[in-house]
Write a protein that holds these residues in place. Sequence first.
Motif, PDB file in Angstrom:
ATOM      1  N   ALA A   1      -4.618 -33.960 -70.133  1.00 38.96           N
ATOM      2  CA  ALA A   1      -3.596 -34.433 -69.496  1.00 38.96           C
ATOM      3  C   ALA A   1      -3.040 -34.138 -68.273  1.00 38.96           C
ATOM      4  O   ALA A   1      -1.849 -33.622 -67.628  1.00 38.96           O
ATOM      5  CB  ALA A   1      -2.373 -33.817 -70.317  1.00 38.96           C
ATOM      6  N   LEU A   2      -3.974 -34.225 -67.251  1.00 39.85           N
ATOM      7  CA  LEU A   2      -3.592 -34.513 -65.331  1.00 39.85           C
ATOM      8  C   LEU A   2      -2.948 -35.239 -65.518  1.00 39.85           C
ATOM      9  O   LEU A   2      -2.451 -36.428 -66.040  1.00 39.85           O
ATOM     10  CB  LEU A   2      -4.772 -34.695 -65.050  1.00 39.85           C
ATOM     11  CG  LEU A   2      -5.577 -33.571 -64.610  1.00 39.85           C
ATOM     12  CD1 LEU A   2      -6.185 -32.692 -65.733  1.00 39.85           C
ATOM     13  CD2 LEU A   2      -7.221 -33.809 -63.589  1.00 39.85           C
ATOM     14  N   PRO A   3      -1.712 -35.503 -64.251  1.00 39.92           N
ATOM     15  CA  PRO A   3      -0.648 -35.760 -64.204  1.00 39.92           C
ATOM     16  C   PRO A   3      -1.250 -36.722 -63.511  1.00 39.92           C
ATOM     17  O   PRO A   3      -2.320 -36.293 -62.630  1.00 39.92           O
ATOM     18  CB  PRO A   3       0.904 -35.397 -63.111  1.00 39.92           C
ATOM     19  CG  PRO A   3      -0.511 -33.814 -63.604  1.00 39.92           C
ATOM     20  CD  PRO A   3      -1.972 -33.686 -63.950  1.00 39.92           C
ATOM     21  N   ALA A   4      -0.803 -38.246 -63.204  1.00 41.63           N
ATOM     22  CA  ALA A   4      -1.357 -38.918 -62.091  1.00 41.63           C
ATOM     23  C   ALA A   4      -1.535 -38.698 -60.766  1.00 41.63           C
ATOM     24  O   ALA A   4      -2.139 -39.266 -59.805  1.00 41.63           O
ATOM     25  CB  ALA A   4      -0.949 -40.052 -62.670  1.00 41.63           C
TER      26      ALA A   4
ATOM     27  N   PRO B   1      -4.270 -34.012 -57.607  1.00 43.62           N
ATOM     28  CA  PRO B   1      -4.988 -34.257 -56.339  1.00 43.62           C
ATOM     29  C   PRO B   1      -6.351 -34.389 -56.886  1.00 43.62           C
ATOM     30  O   PRO B   1      -6.920 -34.682 -55.319  1.00 43.62           O
ATOM     31  CB  PRO B   1      -4.571 -32.639 -55.236  1.00 43.62           C
ATOM     32  CG  PRO B   1      -3.580 -31.831 -56.294  1.00 43.62           C
ATOM     33  CD  PRO B   1      -3.824 -32.835 -57.121  1.00 43.62           C
ATOM     34  N   ARG B   2      -6.932 -34.074 -57.935  1.00 45.59           N
ATOM     35  CA  ARG B   2      -7.849 -34.225 -58.093  1.00 45.59           C
ATOM     36  C   ARG B   2      -8.157 -35.898 -58.580  1.00 45.59           C
ATOM     37  O   ARG B   2      -9.595 -36.681 -58.900  1.00 45.59           O
ATOM     38  CB  ARG B   2      -8.547 -33.545 -59.107  1.00 45.59           C
ATOM     39  CG  ARG B   2      -8.895 -31.980 -58.954  1.00 45.59           C
ATOM     40  CD  ARG B   2      -8.873 -31.068 -59.972  1.00 45.59           C
ATOM     41  NE  ARG B   2      -7.826 -31.039 -60.862  1.00 45.59           N
ATOM     42  CZ  ARG B   2      -7.366 -30.597 -61.878  1.00 45.59           C
ATOM     43  NH1 ARG B   2      -8.401 -29.332 -62.571  1.00 45.59           N
ATOM     44  NH2 ARG B   2      -6.172 -30.366 -62.766  1.00 45.59           N
ATOM     45  N   THR B   3      -7.254 -36.143 -58.544  1.00 44.55           N
ATOM     46  CA  THR B   3      -7.266 -37.587 -59.201  1.00 44.55           C
ATOM     47  C   THR B   3      -8.301 -38.762 -58.223  1.00 44.55           C
ATOM     48  O   THR B   3      -8.699 -39.216 -59.061  1.00 44.55           O
ATOM     49  CB  THR B   3      -5.876 -38.273 -59.955  1.00 44.55           C
ATOM     50  OG1 THR B   3      -5.359 -37.976 -61.047  1.00 44.55           O
ATOM     51  CG2 THR B   3      -6.488 -39.468 -60.025  1.00 44.55           C
ATOM     52  N   PRO B   4      -7.715 -38.905 -57.456  1.00 43.29           N
ATOM     53  CA  PRO B   4      -8.975 -39.993 -56.668  1.00 43.29           C
ATOM     54  C   PRO B   4     -10.363 -40.164 -57.089  1.00 43.29           C
ATOM     55  O   PRO B   4     -11.093 -40.232 -56.693  1.00 43.29           O
ATOM     56  CB  PRO B   4      -8.361 -39.302 -55.222  1.00 43.29           C
ATOM     57  CG  PRO B   4      -6.995 -39.160 -55.197  1.00 43.29           C
ATOM     58  CD  PRO B   4      -7.391 -37.943 -56.535  1.00 43.29           C
ATOM     59  N   ARG B   5     -10.693 -38.015 -57.205  1.00 43.33           N
ATOM     60  CA  ARG B   5     -12.176 -38.133 -56.665  1.00 43.33           C
ATOM     61  C   ARG B   5     -12.612 -37.470 -58.081  1.00 43.33           C
ATOM     62  O   ARG B   5     -13.852 -36.619 -58.531  1.00 43.33           O
ATOM     63  CB  ARG B   5     -12.294 -36.803 -55.941  1.00 43.33           C
ATOM     64  CG  ARG B   5     -11.968 -36.865 -55.383  1.00 43.33           C
ATOM     65  CD  ARG B   5     -12.936 -35.634 -53.732  1.00 43.33           C
ATOM     66  NE  ARG B   5     -14.541 -35.986 -54.333  1.00 43.33           N
ATOM     67  CZ  ARG B   5     -15.100 -34.940 -54.639  1.00 43.33           C
ATOM     68  NH1 ARG B   5     -14.654 -33.747 -55.400  1.00 43.33           N
ATOM     69  NH2 ARG B   5     -16.347 -34.467 -54.735  1.00 43.33           N
ATOM     70  N   ILE B   6     -12.067 -38.299 -59.606  1.00 46.95           N
ATOM     71  CA  ILE B   6     -12.834 -37.508 -60.604  1.00 46.95           C
ATOM     72  C   ILE B   6     -13.557 -38.546 -61.327  1.00 46.95           C
ATOM     73  O   ILE B   6     -14.510 -37.750 -62.044  1.00 46.95           O
ATOM     74  CB  ILE B   6     -11.118 -37.860 -61.371  1.00 46.95           C
ATOM     75  CG1 ILE B   6      -9.834 -37.141 -61.721  1.00 46.95           C
ATOM     76  CG2 ILE B   6     -12.010 -38.702 -62.927  1.00 46.95           C
ATOM     77  CD1 ILE B   6      -9.057 -37.678 -62.810  1.00 46.95           C
ATOM     78  N   TRP B   7     -14.099 -39.475 -60.580  1.00 49.99           N
ATOM     79  CA  TRP B   7     -15.104 -40.042 -60.801  1.00 49.99           C
ATOM     80  C   TRP B   7     -16.395 -39.660 -60.053  1.00 49.99           C
ATOM     81  O   TRP B   7     -17.185 -39.241 -61.201  1.00 49.99           O
ATOM     82  CB  TRP B   7     -15.240 -41.869 -59.568  1.00 49.99           C
ATOM     83  CG  TRP B   7     -15.915 -41.360 -58.347  1.00 49.99           C
ATOM     84  CD1 TRP B   7     -14.833 -41.033 -57.652  1.00 49.99           C
ATOM     85  CD2 TRP B   7     -16.495 -41.763 -58.001  1.00 49.99           C
ATOM     86  NE1 TRP B   7     -15.021 -41.468 -56.227  1.00 49.99           N
ATOM     87  CE2 TRP B   7     -16.496 -41.318 -56.483  1.00 49.99           C
ATOM     88  CE3 TRP B   7     -18.716 -41.609 -57.977  1.00 49.99           C
ATOM     89  CZ2 TRP B   7     -18.008 -41.247 -55.269  1.00 49.99           C
ATOM     90  CZ3 TRP B   7     -19.477 -41.386 -57.061  1.00 49.99           C
ATOM     91  CH2 TRP B   7     -18.988 -41.181 -56.149  1.00 49.99           C
ATOM     92  N   ARG B   8     -15.854 -39.141 -59.235  1.00 49.89           N
ATOM     93  CA  ARG B   8     -17.161 -37.844 -58.539  1.00 49.89           C
ATOM     94  C   ARG B   8     -17.021 -36.124 -59.415  1.00 49.89           C
ATOM     95  O   ARG B   8     -18.275 -36.131 -59.999  1.00 49.89           O
ATOM     96  CB  ARG B   8     -16.987 -37.245 -57.076  1.00 49.89           C
ATOM     97  CG  ARG B   8     -18.140 -36.799 -56.132  1.00 49.89           C
ATOM     98  CD  ARG B   8     -18.985 -37.721 -55.969  1.00 49.89           C
ATOM     99  NE  ARG B   8     -20.523 -36.595 -55.672  1.00 49.89           N
ATOM    100  CZ  ARG B   8     -20.581 -36.846 -54.099  1.00 49.89           C
ATOM    101  NH1 ARG B   8     -19.572 -37.924 -53.184  1.00 49.89           N
ATOM    102  NH2 ARG B   8     -21.780 -36.685 -53.261  1.00 49.89           N
ATOM    103  N   TYR B   9     -16.106 -35.909 -60.132  1.00 48.88           N
ATOM    104  CA  TYR B   9     -16.196 -34.861 -60.461  1.00 48.88           C
ATOM    105  C   TYR B   9     -16.917 -34.940 -62.144  1.00 48.88           C
ATOM    106  O   TYR B   9     -17.766 -34.030 -62.382  1.00 48.88           O
ATOM    107  CB  TYR B   9     -14.641 -33.946 -60.686  1.00 48.88           C
ATOM    108  CG  TYR B   9     -13.929 -33.790 -60.597  1.00 48.88           C
ATOM    109  CD1 TYR B   9     -13.923 -32.535 -59.834  1.00 48.88           C
ATOM    110  CD2 TYR B   9     -12.984 -34.777 -59.218  1.00 48.88           C
ATOM    111  CE1 TYR B   9     -13.569 -31.666 -58.734  1.00 48.88           C
ATOM    112  CE2 TYR B   9     -12.128 -33.272 -58.093  1.00 48.88           C
ATOM    113  CZ  TYR B   9     -12.156 -31.978 -57.685  1.00 48.88           C
ATOM    114  OH  TYR B   9     -12.016 -31.252 -56.845  1.00 48.88           O
ATOM    115  N   ARG B  10     -16.816 -36.279 -62.365  1.00 46.77           N
ATOM    116  CA  ARG B  10     -17.504 -36.666 -63.108  1.00 46.77           C
ATOM    117  C   ARG B  10     -19.241 -36.572 -63.155  1.00 46.77           C
ATOM    118  O   ARG B  10     -20.074 -35.693 -64.159  1.00 46.77           O
ATOM    119  CB  ARG B  10     -17.587 -37.817 -64.335  1.00 46.77           C
ATOM    120  CG  ARG B  10     -16.340 -38.564 -65.006  1.00 46.77           C
ATOM    121  CD  ARG B  10     -15.794 -40.197 -65.303  1.00 46.77           C
ATOM    122  NE  ARG B  10     -15.407 -39.855 -65.869  1.00 46.77           N
ATOM    123  CZ  ARG B  10     -15.271 -40.349 -67.322  1.00 46.77           C
ATOM    124  NH1 ARG B  10     -17.199 -40.463 -67.284  1.00 46.77           N
ATOM    125  NH2 ARG B  10     -15.172 -40.226 -68.386  1.00 46.77           N
TER     126      ARG B  10
END
Length: 313
Positions: free
Chosen positions: A91-94, A97-106
């Motif tokens: 349930a990370l909020p929109a 600060p990690r949201t823009p890089r979530i693809w890379r975290y994946r």
Amino acid sequence: MTDPTTTTTTPHTHAPAAVISAQPVVLPAPGRGTDLRVRVSAPATGGELPVIVLSHGHGSSLHGYGPLADHWAAHGFVVLQPTHLDSRTLALPADDPRTPRIWRYRVEDLFRVLDRLDVLEAAVPGLAGRVDHERIAVAGHSWGAQSASMLLGARVLDADGAPGDDLSDPRVGAGVLFAVTGLGDDLSPFAREHLPFMRPSFATMTTPALVVAGDRDQSALSTRGPDWFTDAHTHSPGTTSLLTLFGAEHSLGGISGYEAAETTDESPARVALVQRLSTAFLHSALRPGDTGWKAAATALEADPEPLGALRTP
């Protein structure tokens, strides 16, 4: 659909087995903000077991994709399922600060799983010493397929069309990409604005892979039709096979989970075909000399009422 863990139909010589699993196995993840939680599933018996790292689609978690994970484990694989940061369970909020890089975290999650394979192996009683660390595959569905494709050699293009970092992993010998998103040139205006990372290039995706697409998978993220989900096959260097499922939408008959609410085209028969062909492909890709993939392809071609069509290199 019912849980087929120990009763699924076996392809060629790989008999189904009882499955054991452990979850969550927690891997420390400095800099991620949240430690990585992983489910480990494996057959209760047998040795020299190859590995599949399974990346879930948007919002899912280590609890998803039972129709795939259970079947693969019952047919001789160790299946590792990380929970990515976009999971509804976190349930990370929109505005995180990690949201823009979530693809890379994946993608980094998949690396971390491979880096700590010894820890994950030790977490399941009786599994230590039975895992083949030299035979590794990645798989994923939807966003998870894009994540997995990075380890196979696909790259994300920047705003100017230049390839981004090479995130391929030499430890990975094969992959299966379910409903993998297509080229960024065909993104919808919304996707162009909000999903800038969804601009893949498959020109360097050289690791053998099976791409699975539904011929009724119409995405709001693309201005094209269902053939958008075949781009990973069309634009790769000839190392991929393509399974097109007739009548299938984005869940490909229900691979995302047993009785999953997001399944819009539930078809146990279609899921069973995906199970059989993906299992045969991965066994043969990771074990040269295994003839299961050829036999499965021949059986599909000979079927008078096939549920899909297969195109091989």
